[in-house]
Motif scaffolding. Structure first.
Motif, mmCIF file in Angstrom:
data_model
loop_
_atom_site.group_PDB
_atom_site.id
_atom_site.type_symbol
_atom_site.label_atom_id
_atom_site.label_comp_id
_atom_site.label_asym_id
_atom_site.label_seq_id
_atom_site.Cartn_x
_atom_site.Cartn_y
_atom_site.Cartn_z
ATOM 1 N N LEU A 153 93.499 -17.199 96.549
ATOM 2 C CA LEU A 153 92.802 -16.676 95.369
ATOM 3 C C LEU A 153 92.930 -15.163 95.291
ATOM 4 N N ARG A 154 92.775 -14.480 96.409
ATOM 5 C CA ARG A 154 92.849 -13.018 96.409
ATOM 6 C C ARG A 154 94.241 -12.545 95.983
ATOM 7 N N LEU A 155 95.293 -13.110 96.563
ATOM 8 C CA LEU A 155 96.650 -12.686 96.206
ATOM 9 C C LEU A 155 96.978 -13.068 94.763
ATOM 10 N N LYS A 215 98.174 -10.374 91.904
ATOM 11 C CA LYS A 215 99.446 -10.463 91.182
ATOM 12 C C LYS A 215 99.277 -10.697 89.685
ATOM 13 N N TRP A 216 98.288 -11.506 89.294
ATOM 14 C CA TRP A 216 98.232 -11.959 87.912
ATOM 15 C C TRP A 216 96.901 -11.715 87.207
ATOM 16 N N ALA A 217 96.079 -10.803 87.713
ATOM 17 C CA ALA A 217 94.790 -10.530 87.040
ATOM 18 C C ALA A 217 94.987 -10.117 85.587
ATOM 19 N N TRP A 218 96.075 -9.414 85.305
ATOM 20 C CA TRP A 218 96.365 -8.980 83.935
ATOM 21 C C TRP A 218 96.514 -10.178 82.996
ATOM 22 N N GLU A 219 96.906 -11.322 83.559
ATOM 23 C CA GLU A 219 97.147 -12.514 82.756
ATOM 24 C C GLU A 219 95.971 -13.485 82.796
ATOM 25 N N GLY A 240 84.839 -11.610 84.082
ATOM 26 C CA GLY A 240 84.335 -10.478 84.842
ATOM 27 C C GLY A 240 83.581 -10.850 86.101
ATOM 28 N N ASP A 241 83.520 -12.135 86.444
ATOM 29 C CA ASP A 241 82.802 -12.575 87.644
ATOM 30 C C ASP A 241 83.544 -12.224 88.932
ATOM 31 N N VAL A 242 84.867 -12.080 88.838
ATOM 32 C CA VAL A 242 85.662 -11.896 90.049
ATOM 33 C C VAL A 242 86.871 -11.027 89.720
ATOM 34 N N THR A 243 87.275 -10.230 90.714
ATOM 35 C CA THR A 243 88.489 -9.420 90.608
ATOM 36 C C THR A 243 89.228 -9.512 91.937
ATOM 37 N N ASP A 271 84.894 -11.564 99.983
ATOM 38 C CA ASP A 271 85.166 -12.962 100.316
ATOM 39 C C ASP A 271 84.044 -13.895 99.861
ATOM 40 N N GLU A 272 82.794 -13.426 99.905
ATOM 41 C CA GLU A 272 81.662 -14.265 99.507
ATOM 42 C C GLU A 272 81.790 -14.698 98.042
ATOM 43 N N VAL A 273 82.271 -13.793 97.200
ATOM 44 C CA VAL A 273 82.450 -14.116 95.781
ATOM 45 C C VAL A 273 83.588 -15.128 95.622
ATOM 46 N N LEU A 274 84.698 -14.903 96.323
ATOM 47 C CA LEU A 274 85.821 -15.848 96.240
ATOM 48 C C LEU A 274 85.409 -17.223 96.763
#
Length: 155
Positions: A114-116, A120-124, A131-134, A139-142
């Motif tokens: 999820l992090r990677l 790589k693709w947050a723009w998409e 806005g809940d996650v970036t 790690d707790e949020v993920l």
């Protein structure tokens, strides 16, 4: 306690109902079928669990240490349900079509993927998380969102 704008559970589904999203998906799928990968794009085909017909959608193929993954940022969509039912699918880039077997990851094992994926693709795909996650979320949020974001290891 953190408040989230979405519920991240086994019922989370975000459809491509917005017109611009549908157009974008069609363009990416067309380019990918022609052999032009947009940052790792592939066309995923999975046999329908009810109809038996092959269904296709563009996806981002994530690679971590040589291992390949499919992440479903829109949640438990039809392709996710079909892949769970069949356990197999096809990835296409240009004229190359590859058949694969899929194994869904447990929620606790999804965090690195999820992090990677977000890096790589947050723009998409960032819009699917309201806005809940970036990529910089702890790690707790993920871990919290993991139930609503299926991840498959493909072989």
């Amino acid at each position: 306690m953190t408040e989230y704008k979405q519920t991240y559970d086994s019922k989370r589904v975000i459809t491509a109902s917005e017109g611009s999203m549908r157009v974008f998906n069609k363009i990416v799928a067309r380019m990918t079928k022609l052999g032009l990968s947009l940052m790792g794009s592939r066309v995923l085909s999975v046999q329908g669990r009810k109809s038996g017909e092959w269904r296709s959608t563009p996806v981002n193929l994530l690679v971590i240490d040589g291992q390949r993954y499919l992440v479903a940022p829109r949640g438990h969509t039809q392709w996710v349900k079909n892949l769970r039912a069949s356990g197999t699918g096809r990835l296409q880039l240009g004229g190359k079509v590859e058949t694969f077997h899929a194994e869904e990851l447990a929620d606790a094992d999804k965090i690195p993927a999820l992090r990677l994926y977000l890096k790589k693709w947050a723009w998409e795909v960032g819009m699917f998380f309201n806005g809940d996650v970036t990529k910089d979320s702890p790690d707790e949020v993920l871990h919290h969102i993991a139930p609503g974001v299926p991840v498959f290891r493909i072989n």
